[in-house]
Design a protein around this motif. Structure first.
Motif, mmCIF file in Angstrom:
data_model
loop_
_atom_site.group_PDB
_atom_site.id
_atom_site.type_symbol
_atom_site.label_atom_id
_atom_site.label_comp_id
_atom_site.label_asym_id
_atom_site.label_seq_id
_atom_site.Cartn_x
_atom_site.Cartn_y
_atom_site.Cartn_z
ATOM 1 N N SER A 41 -12.420 7.538 31.004
ATOM 2 C CA SER A 41 -13.773 7.218 31.446
ATOM 3 C C SER A 41 -14.701 8.377 31.116
ATOM 4 N N GLY A 68 -23.129 -0.725 26.199
ATOM 5 C CA GLY A 68 -21.856 -0.861 26.888
ATOM 6 C C GLY A 68 -21.994 -1.375 28.299
ATOM 7 N N SER A 69 -20.832 -1.579 28.900
ATOM 8 C CA SER A 69 -20.770 -2.057 30.282
ATOM 9 C C SER A 69 -20.758 -0.848 31.214
ATOM 10 N N LEU A 70 -21.691 -0.813 32.150
ATOM 11 C CA LEU A 70 -21.866 0.350 33.017
ATOM 12 C C LEU A 70 -21.305 0.078 34.405
ATOM 13 N N SER A 71 -20.947 1.155 35.080
ATOM 14 C CA SER A 71 -20.509 1.066 36.476
ATOM 15 C C SER A 71 -21.062 2.266 37.231
ATOM 16 N N SER A 93 -25.862 -4.160 25.169
ATOM 17 C CA SER A 93 -26.432 -3.048 25.920
ATOM 18 C C SER A 93 -26.817 -3.535 27.312
ATOM 19 N N THR A 94 -27.130 -2.579 28.178
ATOM 20 C CA THR A 94 -27.568 -2.886 29.542
ATOM 21 C C THR A 94 -28.939 -2.278 29.755
ATOM 22 N N ASP A 117 -21.181 5.471 34.811
ATOM 23 C CA ASP A 117 -19.862 5.673 34.209
ATOM 24 C C ASP A 117 -19.623 4.595 33.162
ATOM 25 N N LYS A 118 -18.869 4.978 32.120
ATOM 26 C CA LYS A 118 -18.464 4.030 31.084
ATOM 27 C C LYS A 118 -17.017 4.309 30.708
ATOM 28 N N THR A 120 -13.874 4.626 27.797
ATOM 29 C CA THR A 120 -13.643 4.962 26.392
ATOM 30 C C THR A 120 -12.829 3.854 25.739
ATOM 31 N N TYR A 128 -15.887 7.015 21.555
ATOM 32 C CA TYR A 128 -16.895 6.788 22.586
ATOM 33 C C TYR A 128 -18.261 6.725 21.918
#
Length: 329
Positions: A41, A68-71, A93-94, A117-118, A120, A128
């Motif tokens: 991550s 990417g998918s974000l958290s 994208s977000t 956070d994303k 890898t 990345y």
């Protein structure tokens, strides 16, 4: 039908005007991004420094697009969290849209931090993708990515400036001005030690103590063997054996002594009676001059009967193991 289309276009225009007006009221003087890469991550922090140029009739909002998918997305300023909206886009994208404080007036400066956070991507080696798109083009931007010790950098699609710390951590840096989008793909590999979540600390002091003790023991053993080989050191039990008076069968001794010259026979006979004598003692017991004694002893050494060992500034003469066995043969 035409009337319906006209109404829809008008509504879209009304919705678009606040956003455009709000963004035109903001200037991003600096955008600093920090990327901390781990094995599975990555944590990113984007710091946006705003200047309010004018106050619009609507709320001040801005957006940044991250690939990417974000958290764990957080948006905040110096006073706390800001209201945000996350929208997935068609290009994977977000969109992160957030609302600035309504108390801001023209000329004010504020700093907004976006953290997330994303994951890898692992396909043999790790990759990345760092990918931002700003709604308000920043005057200047900087992106710093950290690869910890044990990671090997394989490459980047954007030119970078590399700095390596003494600890082994690597820092990659990109910077520029007036750019609406930044994108690069990093490729790296992870060493075997870095894949462990926890590493036991290495006991350096005990290892150092054991190493020093082993070195001292090896040097001492080598020195002892060197002195022993030179005859300066003998084990106590062997010294006693050399000083012990053996009982020599007389008939056997006479037969052996016939094999030597007169002087050689006298020396061997005295050593069979008392081993471990100095050359001076042998001269006194055999009445052989010192000059002759040296030549006779050299002859006996050549035959393997005696050997001379160091004893202070003089030398002692002892029978070899082969000669000492004569008493039992």
């Amino acid at each position: 039908m035409q009337r319906v289309l006209t109404i829809l276009i008008f509504l879209i225009f009304l919705l678009a005007v606040p956003t455009v007006a709000a963004q035109e009221s903001l200037v991003i003087s600096e955008s600093d991004s920090y990327v901390i890469i781990a094995q599975n991550s990555v944590h990113e922090k984007i710091i946006l420094k705003y200047v309010v140029s004018q106050i619009p009739d609507y709320s001040l909002t801005d957006s940044i697009y991250v690939y990417g998918s974000l958290s764990n997305v957080e948006v905040y300023d110096s006073r706390g969290r800001l209201s945000k909206t996350l929208t997935p886009m068609e290009d994977n994208s977000t969109r992160i849209m957030f609302y600035l404080r309504p108390t801001l007036v023209a000329g004010d400066r504020c700093t907004v931090t976006v953290e997330f956070d994303k994951a890898t991507e692992n396909s043999g080696n790790y990759t990345y993708r760092i990918d931002y798109r700003w709604s308000v083009v920043p005057v200047s931007y900087k992106v710093v990515a950290k690869l910890p010790q044990g990671y090997t950098l394989l490459g980047s699609t954007e030119n970078y400036v590399l700095h390596t710390e003494e600890s082994g951590d690597m820092y990659l840096r990109w910077f520029g001005t007036w750019r609406s989008r930044f994108r690069t793909i990093l490729a790296f590999s992870v060493g075997a030690q870095s894949q462990e979540e926890e590493k036991a600390p290495i006991p350096y002091l005990p290892l150092l103590a054991v190493s020093v003790a082993s070195l001292i023991a090896i040097v001492g053993l080598w020195k002892f063997r060197a002195l022993r080989k030179a005859g300066e050191v003998r084990p106590p039990e062997k010294l006693k054996a050399l000083q012990k008076k053996p009982e020599v069968p007389k008939e056997e001794v006479k037969r052996i002594l016939r094999m030597f010259t007169d002087n050689e026979g006298r020396i061997v006979e005295e050593l069979l009676k008392k081993n471990n004598l100095t050359q001076t003692e042998l001269c006194g017991k055999t009445d052989i001059p010192k000059a002759t004694m040296s030549r006779v002893l050299q002859s006996l050494e050549h035959k393997g009967v005696v050997k001379r060992v160091g004893y202070g500034i003089s030398k002692k003469v002892i029978l070899t193991k082969w000669a000492k066995r004569w008493k039992t043969e």
